[in-house]
Enzyme design. Structure first.
Site, mmCIF file in Angstrom:
data_model
loop_
_atom_site.group_PDB
_atom_site.id
_atom_site.type_symbol
_atom_site.label_atom_id
_atom_site.label_comp_id
_atom_site.label_asym_id
_atom_site.label_seq_id
_atom_site.Cartn_x
_atom_site.Cartn_y
_atom_site.Cartn_z
ATOM 1 N N LEU A 8 4.546 29.150 46.504
ATOM 2 C CA LEU A 8 4.591 27.932 47.310
ATOM 3 C C LEU A 8 3.431 27.023 46.912
ATOM 4 O O LEU A 8 2.267 27.370 47.102
ATOM 5 C CB LEU A 8 4.516 28.276 48.795
ATOM 6 C CG LEU A 8 5.526 29.320 49.300
ATOM 7 C CD1 LEU A 8 5.366 29.528 50.799
ATOM 8 C CD2 LEU A 8 6.954 28.921 48.957
ATOM 9 N N ASP A 102 -2.450 28.560 46.472
ATOM 10 C CA ASP A 102 -3.895 28.355 46.657
ATOM 11 C C ASP A 102 -4.630 29.669 46.874
ATOM 12 O O ASP A 102 -5.675 29.704 47.513
ATOM 13 C CB ASP A 102 -4.153 27.396 47.825
ATOM 14 C CG ASP A 102 -3.642 27.928 49.156
ATOM 15 O OD1 ASP A 102 -3.009 29.010 49.180
ATOM 16 O OD2 ASP A 102 -3.866 27.263 50.190
ATOM 17 N N HIS A 336 -34.360 25.819 14.595
ATOM 18 C CA HIS A 336 -34.776 24.908 15.653
ATOM 19 C C HIS A 336 -34.443 23.448 15.347
ATOM 20 O O HIS A 336 -34.412 23.019 14.199
ATOM 21 C CB HIS A 336 -36.286 25.018 15.929
ATOM 22 C CG HIS A 336 -37.091 25.498 14.770
ATOM 23 N ND1 HIS A 336 -37.876 26.620 14.820
ATOM 24 C CD2 HIS A 336 -37.190 25.049 13.490
ATOM 25 C CE1 HIS A 336 -38.440 26.819 13.639
ATOM 26 N NE2 HIS A 336 -38.038 25.878 12.822
ATOM 27 N N ASN A 350 -30.835 28.683 4.572
ATOM 28 C CA ASN A 350 -31.809 28.422 5.633
ATOM 29 C C ASN A 350 -31.821 26.925 5.940
ATOM 30 O O ASN A 350 -31.995 26.096 5.045
ATOM 31 C CB ASN A 350 -33.200 28.879 5.198
ATOM 32 C CG ASN A 350 -34.226 28.702 6.316
ATOM 33 O OD1 ASN A 350 -34.368 29.571 7.168
ATOM 34 N ND2 ASN A 350 -34.936 27.582 6.323
ATOM 35 N N ASN A 359 -22.138 13.058 10.495
ATOM 36 C CA ASN A 359 -20.714 13.303 10.269
ATOM 37 C C ASN A 359 -19.795 12.185 10.743
ATOM 38 O O ASN A 359 -18.584 12.258 10.540
ATOM 39 C CB ASN A 359 -20.301 14.602 10.976
ATOM 40 C CG ASN A 359 -20.595 14.563 12.466
ATOM 41 O OD1 ASN A 359 -21.502 13.872 12.910
ATOM 42 N ND2 ASN A 359 -19.836 15.304 13.249
#
Length: 429
Positions: A8, A102, A336, A350, A359
């Protein structure tokens, strides 16, 4: 015995105070109705959903993920209420499981327990800590006598704390017989499915009350209840994965999406958010990192890293303040302060601090491809599309806008200028 399932989901959901239909509100990144449908199709191949409010919008989401779902539409104007939702429903099997759209927290095992009882009418009930506006269930001699809607309950009936969970299992022939007998002679002028209990009782049908967990069968009506339910689901998700061997540090501070998968030995630190269909395989996700729809295998991510959608990491280290998007990294170190978007980077490479793959030109996205054993110095910009072959050194501070051949050293810096004694000329007179 085969079962048809009816969900329902036609209500307006006005207490949710949202333009989005109630059953499309999300818990752990999946709408309520999809949570229910996943469990329903695990139990039956005959699943129907009754819709009305914003039918097209809800139907679109349902059929995208569960295309075999039968969609019905309730005539709310002429047949409001939970029993009105069943008009036009034709079950294919001997019995019907009726669920609410629900109730996303209901577990499949609980529904299986409800279906294991062979009574012609089974009713899910629970002992409520605070009965609120739930319908009250009157039980005598282990049989349900009647259900009283809160709006129609007298003072004595409101004291009862056994409440209707809104989930039924009923013999299909009995449903077909009793449904036309339900009327709307009540305060709300609605057709209540709960009246089927009274009608069944009049025909001496045994009505079995099956006690269930209140939290699991919680109905969600507003944003506050939505938040409670999501917290409850998060606890269940993380408990499951911890039982599978995943380590969570301060699990109450982490968010794990409903479709996230862990494989092998994984470790998740505090304040981590993992979303979508991410898959974490034998990896460590460190503090305050976010992972969206990505695969991380034999890698460590973070702290304070962000993997946006469609990243694939294998044997890779991603350090703090590194953001990746649509990136395939195989045995790479990016320690980092870098942005690696729309790129493929191969083993032994690296990535120095401050590296950026440029990009996007304002219209299109372009790819950066970096080969094996490449050393990228700090503060490097790759202007895509660009390809760096194996065993290349990129000098710090370079802007790379051309392809670089294997074994080369690439340097691209602005010219240097030094003016002697300029400081003294400017500041000392």
């Amino acid at each position: 015995m085969k079962t048809s399932i009816l969900i329902l989901a036609a209500g307006l959901g006005t207490r949710m105070k949202s333009q989005k239909p109630k059953v499309l509100q999300e818990l752990c990144q999946k709408s309520m109705i999809l949570h229910i449908l996943k469990k329903a199709f695990a139990l039956s191949d005959d699943v129907s959903v009754v819709l009305s409010h914003q039918k097209e919008r809800v139907e679109k989401e349902i059929l995208e993920y569960f295309p075999k779902t039968q969609i019905l539409e309730q005539d709310l104007q002429n047949y409001p209420g939970t029993a009105g939702a069943l008009r036009g429903f034709e079950p294919k099997n001997e019995r019907v499981l009726i669920l609410c759209g629900d109730m996303p927290l209901v577990e499949q095992t609980s529904l299986e327990a409800l279906l294991s009882n062979n009574a012609k009418l089974n009713l899910a009930v629970f002992k409520a800590r605070d009965p609120k506006s739930y319908g009250r269930v009157v039980i005598k001699n282990d049989s349900v006598e009647k259900i009283v809607e809160f709006k129609d309950a007298n003072t004595q009936e409101k004291e009862i704390n056994t409440c209707n969970a809104g989930v039924y299992v009923i013999d299909s022939r009995l449903l077909k017989e009793l449904l036309p007998l339900i009327d709307n002679n009540n305060a709300a002028k609605e057709y209540y499915l709960t009246d089927i209990v009274k009608l069944a009782k009049e025909k001496d049908v045994m009505i079995k009350a099956v006690f269930v967990d209140e939290d699991e069968f919680m109905g969600i009506n507003d944003k506050f209840e939505l938040s409670i339910a999501e917290n409850f689901m998060q606890e269940k998700i993380k408990k499951y994965w911890m039982q599978q061997g995943v380590i969570f540090h301060l699990p109450q501070s982490t968010f794990i999406g409903a479709d996230v998968e862990f494989v092998g030995e994984c470790e998740v630190y505090e304040n981590v958010r993992i979303e979508g269909k991410s898959k974490i395989i034998n990896s460590i996700i460190k503090s305050s990192s976010v992972i969206e729809n990505s695969i991380v295998e034999n890698s460590d991510v973070g702290p304070l890293a962000h993997l946006r959608p469609n990243c694939e990491l294998k044997n890779t280290h991603i350090g703090n303040f590194v953001e990746c998007k649509n990136a395939k990294l195989n045995t790479v170190k990016a320690g980092h302060l870098s942005y690696l978007g729309d790129c493929e980077i191969d083993s032994g490479t690296n990535i120095g601090c401050g590296t950026i793959t440029c990009n996007y030109d304002g219209v299109k996205k372009y790819k950066t491809i970096i080969g094996k054993n490449v050393f990228v110095g700090s503060d490097t910009q790759f202007i895509a599309p660009v390809k760096i072959e194996d065993e290349v050194i990129i000098a710090a501070g370079s802007t790379v806008s051309v392809n670089v051949e294997k074994g080369a050293l690439f340097i691209n810096r602005a010219g240097h200028k030094m003016i002697k004694d300029y400081y003294y000329k400017k500041f000392q007179k």
